[in-house]
Design an enzyme around this catalytic site. Sequence first.
Site, PDB file in Angstrom:
ATOM      1  N   MET A   4     -11.747   4.245  -3.536  1.00  0.00           N
ATOM      2  CA  MET A   4     -12.850   4.584  -2.253  1.00  0.00           C
ATOM      3  C   MET A   4     -13.223   6.155  -2.727  1.00  0.00           C
ATOM      4  SD  MET A   4     -10.314   3.122   0.623  1.00  0.00           S
ATOM      5  CE  MET A   4      -8.927   3.332  -0.275  1.00  0.00           C
ATOM      6  N   HIS A  29      -7.318   0.925  -5.933  1.00  0.00           N
ATOM      7  CA  HIS A  29      -8.489   0.701  -4.988  1.00  0.00           C
ATOM      8  C   HIS A  29      -9.316   2.116  -4.880  1.00  0.00           C
ATOM      9  CE1 HIS A  29      -9.775  -0.182  -0.506  1.00  0.00           C
ATOM     10  NE2 HIS A  29     -10.783  -0.085  -1.175  1.00  0.00           N
ATOM     11  N   GLY A  57     -10.283   4.120   4.750  1.00  0.00           N
ATOM     12  CA  GLY A  57      -9.933   5.497   5.085  1.00  0.00           C
ATOM     13  C   GLY A  57      -8.400   5.525   5.611  1.00  0.00           C
ATOM     14  N   PHE A  58      -7.980   4.786   6.409  1.00  0.00           N
ATOM     15  CA  PHE A  58      -6.672   5.278   7.071  1.00  0.00           C
ATOM     16  C   PHE A  58      -5.775   3.871   7.040  1.00  0.00           C
ATOM     17  CE2 PHE A  58      -9.656   8.215   8.262  1.00  0.00           C
ATOM     18  CZ  PHE A  58      -8.937   9.354   8.421  1.00  0.00           C
ATOM     19  N   ASP A 105      -4.358   3.492  -3.236  1.00  0.00           N
ATOM     20  CA  ASP A 105      -5.523   4.022  -2.402  1.00  0.00           C
ATOM     21  C   ASP A 105      -6.156   5.270  -2.888  1.00  0.00           C
ATOM     22  OD1 ASP A 105      -6.239   1.758  -0.704  1.00  0.00           O
ATOM     23  OD2 ASP A 105      -4.448   2.091   0.295  1.00  0.00           O
ATOM     24  N   MET A 107      -8.878   8.206  -2.291  1.00  0.00           N
ATOM     25  CA  MET A 107      -9.702   8.578  -1.505  1.00  0.00           C
ATOM     26  C   MET A 107     -10.160  10.013  -1.917  1.00  0.00           C
ATOM     27  SD  MET A 107      -8.534   7.136   2.060  1.00  0.00           S
ATOM     28  CE  MET A 107      -7.658   5.663   2.313  1.00  0.00           C
ATOM     29  N   HIS A 150      -0.319  -1.176  -4.206  1.00  0.00           N
ATOM     30  CA  HIS A 150      -1.579  -1.012  -4.312  1.00  0.00           C
ATOM     31  C   HIS A 150      -1.975   0.448  -3.875  1.00  0.00           C
ATOM     32  CE1 HIS A 150      -5.738  -2.051  -2.329  1.00  0.00           C
ATOM     33  NE2 HIS A 150      -5.725  -1.027  -1.382  1.00  0.00           N
ATOM     34  N   ASP A 181      -7.511  -6.212   2.876  1.00  0.00           N
ATOM     35  CA  ASP A 181      -6.576  -5.064   2.848  1.00  0.00           C
ATOM     36  C   ASP A 181      -7.274  -4.346   4.511  1.00  0.00           C
ATOM     37  OD1 ASP A 181      -5.871  -2.479   2.425  1.00  0.00           O
ATOM     38  OD2 ASP A 181      -7.243  -1.955   1.118  1.00  0.00           O
ATOM     39  N   GLY A 182      -5.922  -4.111   5.070  1.00  0.00           N
ATOM     40  CA  GLY A 182      -6.323  -3.388   6.244  1.00  0.00           C
ATOM     41  C   GLY A 182      -5.705  -4.372   7.675  1.00  0.00           C
ATOM     42  N   SER A 210       0.829  -1.018  -0.071  1.00  0.00           N
ATOM     43  CA  SER A 210      -0.014   0.053  -0.087  1.00  0.00           C
ATOM     44  C   SER A 210       0.879   1.308   0.019  1.00  0.00           C
ATOM     45  CB  SER A 210      -0.825   0.089   1.239  1.00  0.00           C
ATOM     46  OG  SER A 210      -1.599   1.234   1.160  1.00  0.00           O
ATOM     47  N   MET A 232     -12.413  -5.752   2.718  1.00  0.00           N
ATOM     48  CA  MET A 232     -11.822  -4.891   3.824  1.00  0.00           C
ATOM     49  C   MET A 232     -11.793  -5.438   4.943  1.00  0.00           C
ATOM     50  SD  MET A 232     -11.018  -2.075   1.836  1.00  0.00           S
ATOM     51  CE  MET A 232     -10.151  -1.227   3.689  1.00  0.00           C
TER      52      MET A 232
HETATM   53  C1  DX5 Z   1      -7.430   1.579   4.204  1.00  0.00           C
HETATM   54  C2  DX5 Z   1      -6.484   1.160   2.939  1.00  0.00           C
HETATM   55  C3  DX5 Z   1      -5.364   0.350   3.126  1.00  0.00           C
HETATM   56  C4  DX5 Z   1      -4.361   0.584   3.940  1.00  0.00           C
HETATM   57  C5  DX5 Z   1      -3.610  -0.426   4.522  1.00  0.00           C
HETATM   58  O1  DX5 Z   1      -8.634   2.187   3.512  1.00  0.00           O
HETATM   59  O2  DX5 Z   1      -7.496   0.758   1.730  1.00  0.00           O
HETATM   60  O3  DX5 Z   1      -4.678  -0.041   1.934  1.00  0.00           O
HETATM   61  O4  DX5 Z   1      -3.478   1.510   3.582  1.00  0.00           O
HETATM   62  O5  DX5 Z   1      -2.792  -0.339   5.603  1.00  0.00           O
HETATM   63  P1  DX5 Z   1      -2.363  -1.061   6.642  1.00  0.00           P
HETATM   64  O6  DX5 Z   1      -1.667  -2.341   6.082  1.00  0.00           O
HETATM   65  O7  DX5 Z   1      -1.325  -0.308   7.444  1.00  0.00           O
HETATM   66  O8  DX5 Z   1      -3.579  -1.508   7.511  1.00  0.00           O
HETATM   67 ZN    ZN Z   2      -6.736  -0.053   0.209  1.00  0.00          ZN
END
Ligand code: DX5
Ligand code: ZN
Length: 219
Positions: free
Chosen positions: A68, A66, A142-143, A35, A37, A33, A175-176, A8, A137
């Site tokens: 979002m 990805h 989000g984070f 992300d 947002m 990956h 993911d996460g 990510s 997920m």
């Molecule tokens: C969250 C993201 C993830 C995140 C994963 O919304 O979609 O891809 O970056 O990070 P870690 O592995 O730190 O949980």
């Molecule tokens: Zn993601």
Amino acid sequence: MKNYVSASVLSADMLNLGSEIRKLENNGIDMLHFDVMDGIFVNNITFGLPILEQVRKSSDITLDVHLMINEPAKYIKRFADAGADIISFHIESDSKAIDTLNAIRECGIRPAIAIKPATPAEAVFELLPYLDMVLVMTVEPGFGGQPFIPETVDKIRTIRSKITDLGLNVNVEVDGGINGETSAVVRKAGANVLVSGSFLFNAEDMAAAAYALKDERIC
Ligand code: DX5
Ligand code: ZN
């Protein structure tokens, strides 16, 4: 099914993204990956098309985007043109899933659907024949850096067993909160594409961390 690690970008050093990507390529990482947002679908804003284009120019690594965002259908062609190899969008977004999946296929790239922790496995069943991948997920989107939600494990198992029953060849991505321990749990439940941000980028030995995420013997 073969296991893959998708790193990510959210956890990368953005001021040195080029060298971060070289490091991923040299340490057994299969995909990047990315992300995206929009501050509406989730409570955060990250990066988008111009950065993806730059990344594409500098690397041949598989780009796993990805989205979002609230209206993914509007942006499929632009993300495909910018270099995405896989696009995941959320079933909870405002775009019609089947139309969005078709739009991704028409661009000649791989379509995937993402589901949030509260969305049931059954929501993706009728879409499985049209998908390359389901993204489950394992935290609230989000984070980065959030703890893994254990209640998502049953959902991974249910989706993998439906894919097997239907005789399909669909990847299951998680993911996460994926690390050396949770990776074994999700792989055992049927996930084969593991997104990892903080675990990989904080590891002293990235190659060893990637190996631990994929290691078949832990199953
Ligand atoms: C969250 C993201 C993830 C995140 C994963 O919304 O979609 O891809 O970056 O990070 P870690 O592995 O730190 O949980
Ligand atoms: Zn993601």
